[in-house]
Design a protein around this motif. Structure first.
Motif, PDB file in Angstrom:
ATOM      1  N   SER A 168       0.830  -1.199   0.000  1.00 54.61           N
ATOM      2  CA  SER A 168       0.000   0.000   0.000  1.00 54.61           C
ATOM      3  C   SER A 168       0.864   1.248   0.000  1.00 54.61           C
ATOM      4  CB  SER A 168      -0.930   0.007   1.216  1.00 54.61           C
ATOM      5  OG  SER A 168      -1.730  -1.157   1.242  1.00 54.61           O
ATOM      6  N   LYS A 169       0.250   2.372  -0.272  1.00 53.06           N
ATOM      7  CA  LYS A 169       0.962   3.644  -0.358  1.00 53.06           C
ATOM      8  C   LYS A 169       1.313   4.176   1.025  1.00 53.06           C
ATOM      9  CE  LYS A 169      -1.539   7.018  -1.883  1.00 53.06           C
ATOM     10  NZ  LYS A 169      -2.293   7.887  -2.809  1.00 53.06           N
ATOM     11  N   ALA A 170       2.563   4.698   1.145  1.00 50.74           N
ATOM     12  CA  ALA A 170       3.024   5.357   2.379  1.00 50.74           C
ATOM     13  C   ALA A 170       2.859   4.473   3.607  1.00 50.74           C
ATOM     14  CB  ALA A 170       2.301   6.692   2.554  1.00 50.74           C
ATOM     15  N   LYS A 171       3.296   3.225   3.500  1.00 52.20           N
ATOM     16  CA  LYS A 171       3.167   2.287   4.612  1.00 52.20           C
ATOM     17  C   LYS A 171       4.547   1.797   5.064  1.00 52.20           C
ATOM     18  CE  LYS A 171      -1.336   1.808   5.138  1.00 52.20           C
ATOM     19  NZ  LYS A 171      -2.014   2.056   6.417  1.00 52.20           N
ATOM     20  N   PRO A 172       4.695   1.533   6.387  1.00 55.04           N
ATOM     21  CA  PRO A 172       5.948   0.938   6.863  1.00 55.04           C
ATOM     22  C   PRO A 172       6.001  -0.545   6.503  1.00 55.04           C
ATOM     23  CG  PRO A 172       4.405   1.178   8.679  1.00 55.04           C
ATOM     24  CD  PRO A 172       3.760   1.826   7.487  1.00 55.04           C
ATOM     25  N   ILE A 173       7.122  -0.961   5.981  1.00 55.07           N
ATOM     26  CA  ILE A 173       7.335  -2.361   5.586  1.00 55.07           C
ATOM     27  C   ILE A 173       8.515  -2.902   6.393  1.00 55.07           C
ATOM     28  CG2 ILE A 173       7.803  -3.941   3.675  1.00 55.07           C
ATOM     29  CD1 ILE A 173       5.167  -2.356   3.410  1.00 55.07           C
ATOM     30  N   GLU A 174       8.362  -4.105   6.899  1.00 52.05           N
ATOM     31  CA  GLU A 174       9.434  -4.700   7.714  1.00 52.05           C
ATOM     32  C   GLU A 174       9.760  -6.108   7.231  1.00 52.05           C
ATOM     33  OE1 GLU A 174      10.066  -4.327  12.267  1.00 52.05           O
ATOM     34  OE2 GLU A 174       9.098  -6.284  11.968  1.00 52.05           O
ATOM     35  N   LEU A 175      11.042  -6.373   7.141  1.00 53.63           N
ATOM     36  CA  LEU A 175      11.561  -7.697   6.813  1.00 53.63           C
ATOM     37  C   LEU A 175      12.288  -8.189   8.045  1.00 53.63           C
ATOM     38  CD1 LEU A 175      11.711  -9.549   4.267  1.00 53.63           C
ATOM     39  CD2 LEU A 175      13.924  -8.518   3.790  1.00 53.63           C
ATOM     40  N   LYS A 176      11.867  -9.316   8.598  1.00 50.74           N
ATOM     41  CA  LYS A 176      12.448  -9.793   9.855  1.00 50.74           C
ATOM     42  C   LYS A 176      12.826 -11.265   9.756  1.00 50.74           C
ATOM     43  CE  LYS A 176      11.515 -10.200  14.824  1.00 50.74           C
ATOM     44  NZ  LYS A 176      10.525  -9.914  15.910  1.00 50.74           N
ATOM     45  N   ILE A 177      14.029 -11.594  10.265  1.00 49.93           N
ATOM     46  CA  ILE A 177      14.483 -12.983  10.353  1.00 49.93           C
ATOM     47  C   ILE A 177      14.683 -13.299  11.827  1.00 49.93           C
ATOM     48  CG2 ILE A 177      16.178 -14.688   9.607  1.00 49.93           C
ATOM     49  CD1 ILE A 177      17.008 -12.693   7.423  1.00 49.93           C
ATOM     50  N   GLY A 178      14.003 -14.321  12.302  1.00 51.09           N
ATOM     51  CA  GLY A 178      14.092 -14.682  13.714  1.00 51.09           C
ATOM     52  C   GLY A 178      15.439 -15.296  14.065  1.00 51.09           C
ATOM     53  N   LYS A 179      15.917 -14.975  15.256  1.00 46.39           N
ATOM     54  CA  LYS A 179      17.199 -15.517  15.707  1.00 46.39           C
ATOM     55  C   LYS A 179      17.139 -17.033  15.775  1.00 46.39           C
ATOM     56  CE  LYS A 179      16.276 -15.212  20.688  1.00 46.39           C
ATOM     57  NZ  LYS A 179      16.732 -14.632  21.977  1.00 46.39           N
ATOM     58  N   GLY A 180      18.308 -17.669  15.640  1.00 43.96           N
ATOM     59  CA  GLY A 180      18.372 -19.129  15.686  1.00 43.96           C
ATOM     60  C   GLY A 180      18.438 -19.780  14.325  1.00 43.96           C
ATOM     61  N   LEU A 181      18.261 -18.987  13.241  1.00 45.66           N
ATOM     62  CA  LEU A 181      18.407 -19.557  11.897  1.00 45.66           C
ATOM     63  C   LEU A 181      19.781 -20.203  11.776  1.00 45.66           C
ATOM     64  CD1 LEU A 181      17.485 -19.902   8.919  1.00 45.66           C
ATOM     65  CD2 LEU A 181      18.490 -17.649   8.478  1.00 45.66           C
ATOM     66  N   LYS A 182      19.817 -21.455  11.315  1.00 45.58           N
ATOM     67  CA  LYS A 182      21.067 -22.224  11.271  1.00 45.58           C
ATOM     68  C   LYS A 182      21.674 -22.206   9.876  1.00 45.58           C
ATOM     69  CE  LYS A 182      22.941 -26.825  12.295  1.00 45.58           C
ATOM     70  NZ  LYS A 182      23.644 -26.928  11.009  1.00 45.58           N
ATOM     71  N   ALA A 183      22.995 -22.123   9.828  1.00 47.13           N
ATOM     72  CA  ALA A 183      23.707 -22.253   8.557  1.00 47.13           C
ATOM     73  C   ALA A 183      23.531 -23.669   8.016  1.00 47.13           C
ATOM     74  CB  ALA A 183      25.178 -21.921   8.736  1.00 47.13           C
ATOM     75  N   ARG A 184      23.646 -23.806   6.706  1.00 43.41           N
ATOM     76  CA  ARG A 184      23.342 -25.091   6.062  1.00 43.41           C
ATOM     77  C   ARG A 184      24.301 -26.206   6.447  1.00 43.41           C
ATOM     78  NH1 ARG A 184      22.922 -24.783  -0.263  1.00 43.41           N
ATOM     79  NH2 ARG A 184      25.195 -24.877  -0.148  1.00 43.41           N
ATOM     80  N   ALA A 185      25.584 -25.940   6.493  1.00 45.98           N
ATOM     81  CA  ALA A 185      26.556 -27.022   6.707  1.00 45.98           C
ATOM     82  C   ALA A 185      27.522 -26.737   7.850  1.00 45.98           C
ATOM     83  CB  ALA A 185      27.338 -27.267   5.424  1.00 45.98           C
ATOM     84  N   MET A 186      27.183 -25.769   8.711  1.00 49.13           N
ATOM     85  CA  MET A 186      28.083 -25.420   9.807  1.00 49.13           C
ATOM     86  C   MET A 186      27.281 -25.215  11.083  1.00 49.13           C
ATOM     87  SD  MET A 186      30.774 -22.775   8.078  1.00 49.13           S
ATOM     88  CE  MET A 186      31.742 -23.252   6.643  1.00 49.13           C
ATOM     89  N   GLU A 187      27.931 -25.450  12.207  1.00 42.85           N
ATOM     90  CA  GLU A 187      27.278 -25.278  13.498  1.00 42.85           C
ATOM     91  C   GLU A 187      27.357 -23.825  13.933  1.00 42.85           C
ATOM     92  OE1 GLU A 187      25.397 -27.344  15.211  1.00 42.85           O
ATOM     93  OE2 GLU A 187      25.643 -28.771  13.569  1.00 42.85           O
ATOM     94  N   THR A 188      26.631 -22.993  13.224  1.00 47.44           N
ATOM     95  CA  THR A 188      26.563 -21.586  13.581  1.00 47.44           C
ATOM     96  C   THR A 188      25.169 -21.076  13.245  1.00 47.44           C
ATOM     97  OG1 THR A 188      27.601 -19.408  13.305  1.00 47.44           O
ATOM     98  CG2 THR A 188      27.486 -20.805  11.342  1.00 47.44           C
TER      99      THR A 188
END
Length: 206
Positions: A168-188
């Motif tokens: 919509s016009k003149a609206k706040p947009i937010e992109l959020k990634i929750g903590k804890g997302l794991k890397a594909r091949a590493m323990e991080t």
């Protein structure tokens, strides 16, 4: 990272006149790494890796027991040391458009991570919203482009987010990634929530 490994001896081990042609290392590294040995002066032996050290892997450096100084001195005991490249937390390296940008009503977003992630894991922790309302989106792996404009192979680090409806016009947009997302091949993992805020264009003004 491709940091060199150095071993410094207390006495000259290679004659100065022979430095240019002396490539044999005074130590070995395991697991093996491609690269080359060289001398910096007569007492400093170095290994220059040809590829990045693998994060989380423990490497062992063994000084050759038969190393003899130019003056005839020998090592009195076997020497070795170990090191490990620490794995940094998973992190967002880049978001496009940039954070706090004014965006189009049909804007697409690109996220780049320092390590590869899985699509299903990212989809689970990713939220796109307009105000308090969630916006459905599709997620697909994207290709990075180098400075020459050439596409790099897909490696799981760069993702494209396409909203399934216009903003919509003149609206706040937010992109959020929750903590804890794991890397594909590493323990991080992502250590804390990542948020990128935007705002859509409003009416034309002067």
């Amino acid at each position: 990272e491709r940091k060199e490994v150095f071993v410094v001896f207390s006495h000259p081990v290679v004659a100065l006149g022979a430095l240019a042609e002396t490539t044999k290392g005074a130590f070995s590294i395991s697991p093996k790494m491609p690269g080359e040995f060289r001398w910096y002066g007569s007492r400093i032996a170095a290994f220059i890796p040809a590829e990045d050290w693998k994060p989380g892997v423990e490497y062992t450096v063994k000084i050759n027991a038969d190393t003899v100084a130019v003056g005839g001195q020998k090592l009195k005991e076997k020497k070795l040391f170990k090191f490990r490249m620490e794995i940094p937390p998973l992190a967002v390296q880049n978001v496009s458009p940039g954070r706090e940008s004014k965006i189009k009503y049909d804007e697409r977003f690109t996220l780049s991570f320092n390590f590869a992630v899985k699509a299903d894991a990212l989809q689970e922790r990713l939220r796109l919203s307009e105000g308090k309302a969630d916006i459905p989106f599709t997620l697909k792996e994207a290709r990075e482009v180098d400075w020459r404009g050439r596409a790099r192979p897909r490696d799981g680090r760069t993702w494209e987010i396409t909203p399934e409806r216009k903003f919509s016009k003149a609206k706040p947009i937010e992109l959020k990634i929750g903590k804890g997302l794991k890397a594909r091949a590493m323990e991080t993992r992502l250590a804390e929530d990542y948020t990128a805020a935007f705002e859509t264009y409003g009416d034309l003004t002067v």
